[in-house]
Every structure is written in structure tokens, then in C-alpha cells.
Enzyme design. Structure first.
Site, PDB file in Angstrom:
ATOM      1  N   TYR A 136     -55.607 -36.299  30.772  1.00 28.69           N
ATOM      2  CA  TYR A 136     -54.226 -36.233  31.232  1.00 28.69           C
ATOM      3  C   TYR A 136     -54.156 -36.404  32.738  1.00 28.69           C
ATOM      4  CZ  TYR A 136     -49.419 -34.909  31.948  1.00 28.69           C
ATOM      5  OH  TYR A 136     -48.103 -34.943  32.311  1.00 28.69           O
ATOM      6  N   GLN A 200     -46.101 -32.555  25.600  1.00 28.56           N
ATOM      7  CA  GLN A 200     -46.099 -33.482  24.462  1.00 28.56           C
ATOM      8  C   GLN A 200     -47.314 -34.397  24.492  1.00 28.56           C
ATOM      9  OE1 GLN A 200     -43.706 -33.105  26.743  1.00 28.56           O
ATOM     10  NE2 GLN A 200     -42.925 -35.065  27.499  1.00 28.56           N
ATOM     11  N   ASN A 227     -48.768 -29.340  34.987  1.00 30.99           N
ATOM     12  CA  ASN A 227     -47.910 -28.211  35.337  1.00 30.99           C
ATOM     13  C   ASN A 227     -48.085 -27.062  34.342  1.00 30.99           C
ATOM     14  OD1 ASN A 227     -46.455 -28.941  33.044  1.00 30.99           O
ATOM     15  ND2 ASN A 227     -44.837 -29.969  34.195  1.00 30.99           N
ATOM     16  N   THR A 250     -52.305 -25.678  42.821  1.00 32.25           N
ATOM     17  CA  THR A 250     -53.476 -25.851  43.658  1.00 32.25           C
ATOM     18  C   THR A 250     -53.614 -24.727  44.688  1.00 32.25           C
ATOM     19  OG1 THR A 250     -54.702 -27.461  44.985  1.00 32.25           O
ATOM     20  CG2 THR A 250     -52.343 -27.257  45.430  1.00 32.25           C
ATOM     21  N   GLN A 272     -52.748 -28.945  51.460  1.00 30.58           N
ATOM     22  CA  GLN A 272     -52.665 -28.476  50.083  1.00 30.58           C
ATOM     23  C   GLN A 272     -51.283 -27.939  49.736  1.00 30.58           C
ATOM     24  OE1 GLN A 272     -55.301 -28.991  47.761  1.00 30.58           O
ATOM     25  NE2 GLN A 272     -55.690 -30.280  49.538  1.00 30.58           N
ATOM     26  N   HIS A 275     -48.655 -30.216  47.948  1.00 31.12           N
ATOM     27  CA  HIS A 275     -48.722 -30.536  46.521  1.00 31.12           C
ATOM     28  C   HIS A 275     -47.526 -29.991  45.758  1.00 31.12           C
ATOM     29  CE1 HIS A 275     -52.582 -32.469  45.629  1.00 31.12           C
ATOM     30  NE2 HIS A 275     -53.119 -31.736  46.578  1.00 31.12           N
ATOM     31  N   GLU A 341     -59.781 -22.238  44.236  1.00 25.75           N
ATOM     32  CA  GLU A 341     -60.061 -23.593  43.751  1.00 25.75           C
ATOM     33  C   GLU A 341     -60.841 -24.364  44.825  1.00 25.75           C
ATOM     34  OE1 GLU A 341     -57.530 -27.472  42.151  1.00 25.75           O
ATOM     35  OE2 GLU A 341     -56.562 -25.999  43.438  1.00 25.75           O
ATOM     36  N   HIS A 342     -60.324 -24.362  46.048  1.00 25.41           N
ATOM     37  CA  HIS A 342     -60.988 -25.006  47.185  1.00 25.41           C
ATOM     38  C   HIS A 342     -61.221 -23.955  48.267  1.00 25.41           C
ATOM     39  CE1 HIS A 342     -58.018 -27.996  45.542  1.00 25.41           C
ATOM     40  NE2 HIS A 342     -59.111 -28.759  45.475  1.00 25.41           N
ATOM     41  N   ASP A 375     -60.650 -34.315  47.590  1.00 21.24           N
ATOM     42  CA  ASP A 375     -59.593 -34.802  46.713  1.00 21.24           C
ATOM     43  C   ASP A 375     -59.776 -36.277  46.366  1.00 21.24           C
ATOM     44  OD1 ASP A 375     -58.255 -32.422  46.448  1.00 21.24           O
ATOM     45  OD2 ASP A 375     -56.793 -32.828  48.027  1.00 21.24           O
ATOM     46  N   GLU A 429     -80.040  -5.243   8.787  1.00 16.01           N
ATOM     47  CA  GLU A 429     -78.623  -5.582   8.905  1.00 16.01           C
ATOM     48  C   GLU A 429     -77.929  -5.595   7.544  1.00 16.01           C
ATOM     49  OE1 GLU A 429     -78.174  -9.189  11.156  1.00 16.01           O
ATOM     50  OE2 GLU A 429     -78.778  -8.213  13.032  1.00 16.01           O
ATOM     51  N   HIS A 434     -80.531 -13.027   3.369  1.00 15.24           N
ATOM     52  CA  HIS A 434     -81.178 -13.760   4.460  1.00 15.24           C
ATOM     53  C   HIS A 434     -82.703 -13.703   4.297  1.00 15.24           C
ATOM     54  CE1 HIS A 434     -77.198 -13.603   6.173  1.00 15.24           C
ATOM     55  NE2 HIS A 434     -77.590 -14.173   7.301  1.00 15.24           N
TER      56      HIS A 434
END
Length: 449
Positions: A136, A200, A227, A250, A272, A275, A341-342, A375, A429, A434
Site C-alpha cells: 500500500y 478498502q 492513515n 510519523t 517531519q 507530513h 520511528e526516527h 526518507d 503432559e 504422542h
């Protein structure tokens, strides 16, 4: 200049104390992102795509993107035309970004390993790519051809045999995704591209759909940023599909001492913040003088940047701030607790300080490695964990698209040598079947030996 556009940023003063992890996690700035609430909006969209397929995707495009694409799958000639119309400078930049990403990600490829446990007993770990991935690429406040590179390159190097890209249709481009995104797909040899956005798109990849004779087969894995609604769809569909992460807004954190250049720090915080109004920008420093200088630099830079209102909103939000600490040891406590993240390191002996970082999606060391380099053209991947998830998760890589499969091979004698232990553990067990599965093959083994 109004206060809202002045580059004002909150402060948190931790001087005089060294808070523990629990207190830091509660006190540090963080965006409020309620994925659970978004699930309420996303669930009927996902279920509609599951039930109706392509017609639901067209309806969602008209509702959320303001335009329905001419077809869900982008024709090859549209991809080629987008590549032909690409600005030469942008094309050269994308090609260099691809080259560097391939160099870095090629070294991430794993190789099968076989371990001999005992005579006649071997376990092989075999690395197998997922059969199909849906990648995506968002297209909301900004468009991200760089995200095409960051998703596609590691998937290709992992050997994924089938991959498809989805990005939202654009009213200004005839209902197709942005031309720069289509051009990036063409440059990378991606032929299966869909004009589908948001939750979707995730649902379309999860369930598959058919449109005008073109079939989008279900994907095993869906990756890529988006998002809150994309994150909510990933959460809802996790299990049916694998996901990379529930990416949030971000984040940039900067650990800096008195020797840092306030203009560099301010420029990187702004980079940043542009964004998203929910983007997080955090400076952690043991220098009150640097903090004041950065604040002054922000006021100038926010007023002069293109997305002034968006940047100012992000900097003034509760997710952003300047955190004052007594020394870099406490500063490291803070950035490790924050798990950005960064993370940029602007300190004396920055490499040594960076080596002490344990929680970050990516670390940028010293003056000449801004986040914006990562980036686009550092060679690293910019699809990274957000919201503190870097404390336990990694960014997108070749490994994201691989599965480790253990292949077990034992001879009769090797099974006989360990079979008694299997029987003993099975009885402990209360799972006698087994043990009996072993005894059916080597009936003379004794429990415990």
C-alpha cells in the site's frame, strides 16, 4: 504572527530527577491515535468489500476520494505514460534511491541453514518468501513515490513471486493514482497496480476481487504506511492476512547536546512535522541554551515553510515537545523509552552515543545524516514502527517477506536415541498418544532414555 503559526512547541522539564520507564512512558509526548475507534468506521467498509468486491471499491472511491477510477487495475499504457512524463531530475533521484535500497537490502537476504543435532538427526531452517503481497502506498496530504521503492525493493529481493501495489485514485489525474507513484511502479517493473485507497485497499488485498475480467487474487501479506483507517483495517484483518505494522503518524526524536547546530535541529523537526498535523517532533537535550536557540529557529522556519499551518499544528500538539534533562545518560533513558520511528543523534561522539540506543526504528548519526536522507536515498527503509512499537518491532526489510520453515530429518537410530525422552514428556503432559506415535516406530525404547 499568530501564536498558532509561531512554531511554539511544548516543554517537559525532567532536570533534577531520573524517571523510570513507567513514568517516562506516561509523561513523554505522544500522538493520540485511537485505532479502536476507527474500527467502528472501518468495519462496514471492510465487510462491504468482502461481500460485494469491485462495486464496493468503486463506491468507496467515490465516497472517500471524490472520484471513481476508470478501472480498478491501472492499464500498462498508463504506467508507461507516467514514466515517460516523469521529470528527469525526479527520475534520476528515484533510480538512485532504488539502486541504494537494493544494495542495502540485498545484504539482508537469508540463507538456509542445517544443524546436526546428533548422528542422523538434522534440522534445517528454510527461508521461503510469502506467495503474494499487497503493497500500500498512501496518497493523502502528500504523495509518496519513495514508499513504492521502500515496499517493492525488499519484496523483490526476498523473491516474492507475486506482488501488487494499491494507491488512492486522484481527481486531478483522471481517477488514476498520482503519476509519480505510477512511474515509480513502472521503473521497478511492477505491472499490477490498483487505483484503490484507504481501508478498502487493505480489504481488497485480503479478500481479492474481480473487475472487468481482471482478477486481484488475495494476498498473504499487506505492507505499507497509511492513515488511521488503514491501520484499523490491518488490525481487523490481521490473521486472515499478515501485516507489517499498524503505522501511525510519523515521528522524529532528536537527542542533542550543547554543541548541536540549532538550525539543523529545527530544520529536521520541521521536515517531519510537514507530513501531518499529528506528526510528532521531539527534542531531548541537556542544554537549555540549545533548547532556546532551537525555539527561535523554529519560529523563523515555520513562518517560512510551505506547509506553515500543518507544521505549526504538529509542533504545538501534545505529541511534540522539547524535553530538558540533566545529562545524556538521562537523555538516552528518554529516547529509549520513547522508541521513536526516527532518532537523530546530534552530540559529541555521536557514533558512541548511537551505539547505546536500544529502541528506535532507525538511528541517524551526526550532522550529515538527517532523517530526510533516510526518507529517500540513504539505502535504509523508511517504513518503520511508530507509536513506541520500535521497542519490540523492526522496520520493513527483506525478512518481512520471508517465512522460516523448520525441516526435520531423523534416521531410525536417531529417533531411537531420543524416543524415550519423547515418551516421558508425553506422559508428563498427559498426552500418551504422542508417546505412542514414537513407540509405534521404535517399540523397544524405554522412557527416560
Amino acid at each position: 504572527m499568530s501564536a498558532s503559526l509561531s512554531g511554539t512547541i511544548p516543554r517537559l522539564d525532567l532536570r533534577g530527577r531520573r524517571p523510570g520507564l513507567r513514568e517516562l512512558r506516561a509523561a513523554l509526548p505522544r500522538a493520540e491515535v485511537d485505532v479502536e475507534a476507527a474500527l467502528l468506521a472501518v468495519r462496514p467498509i471492510v465487510e462491504d468489500v468482502r461481500d460485494r468486491g469491485a462495486p464496493a471499491l468503486y463506491d468507496a472511491a467515490r465516497r472517500f476520494d471524490g472520484v471513481a477510477p476508470p478501472a480498478l487495475r491501472v492499464p500498462p499504457e498508463v504506467l508507461a505514460t507516467a514514466a515517460q512524463g516523469l521529470d528527469p531530475a525526479v527520475r534520476a533521484a528515484l533510480e538512485e534511491s532504488v539502486r541504494r535500497a537494493r544494495v542495502v537490502h540485498a545484504d539482508q537476504r537469508r540463507h538456509d541453514t542445517t544443524t546436526t543435532v546428533a548422528d542422523g538427526a538434522a534440522v534445517t531452517e528454510r527461508w521461503v518468501p510469502v506467495d503474494r503481497v499487497g503493497l500500500y502506498v498512501p496518497g493523502g496530504l502528500a504523495v509518496y513515490p519513495s514508499s513504492v521503492v521502500m515496499n517493492v525493493v525488499p519484496a523483490q529481493l526476498a523473491g516474492v513471486p507475486s506482488l501488487a501495489v494499491a494507491s488512492p485514485p486522484q481527481r486531478d489525474h483522471g481517477g488514476w493514482p498520482h503519476p509519480s507513484i505510477l512511474a515509480a511502479c513502472h521503473l521497478l517493473g511492477v505491472e499490477e497496480v490498483y487505483a484503490v485507497g484507504g481501508a478498502q485497499a487493505v480489504a481488497g488485498f485480503a479478500y481479492g476481487f474481480e473487475d472487468e475480467g481482471s482478477v486481484c487474487e488475495p494476498a498473504a501479506l499487506v505492507t505499507g504506511p497509511g492513515n488511521i483507517y488503514v491501520a484499523a483495517a490491518k488490525r481487523m484483518l490481521k490473521g486472515l492476512i499478515g501485516i507489517d505494522a499498524e503505522a501511525g503518524p510519523t515521528e522524529i526524536a532528536i537527542l542533542a547536546d550543547a554543541g548541536a547546530d540549532p538550525e539543523h535541529v529545527a530544520a529536521d523537526l520541521v521536515s517531519q512535522a510537514e507530513h501531518d498535523p499529528l506528526a510528532a517532533a521531539v527534542l531531548v537535550t541537556d542544554s537549555a541554551e540549545l533548547a532556546a536557540a532551537v525555539q527561535e529557529a523554529l519560529a523563523r522556519r515555520v513562518a517560512g515553510t510551505k506547509h506553515t499551518e500543518r507544521v505549526a499544528t504538529a509542533l504545538a500538539g501534545r505529541q511534540s515537545g522539547i524535553v530538558l534533562v540533566d545529562d545524556l545518560d538521562v537523555g538516552l533513558d528518554v529516547v529509549n523509552a520513547y522508541a521513536a520511528e526516527h532518532l537523530e543523534i546530534h552530540t559529541a561522539d555521536a557514533a558512541a552515543v548511537a551505539s547505546r540506543v536500544r529502541s528506535a526504528g532507525a538511528v541517524f548519526v551526526g550532522t550529515w545524516a538527517p532523517v530526510s536522507l533516510g526518507d529517500y536515498c540513504a539505502g535504509s527503509n523508511h517504513v518503520l514502527p511508530t507509536g513506541g512499537c520500535a521497542a519490540h518491532s523492526s522496520g520493513l526489510s527483506v525478512q518481512s517477506f520471508l517465512r522460516g520453515i523448520h525441516v526435520v530429518e531423523y534416521s531410525e537410530e536417531a529417533l531411537r536415541a531420543v524416543g524415550g525422552h519423547v515418551v516421558s514428556l508425553a506422559r508428563a503432559e498427559d498426552l500418551p498418544g504422542h508417546g505412542e506415535a514414537v513407540l509405534a516406530r521404535v517399540p523397544d525404547v524405554e522412557p527416560g532414555g
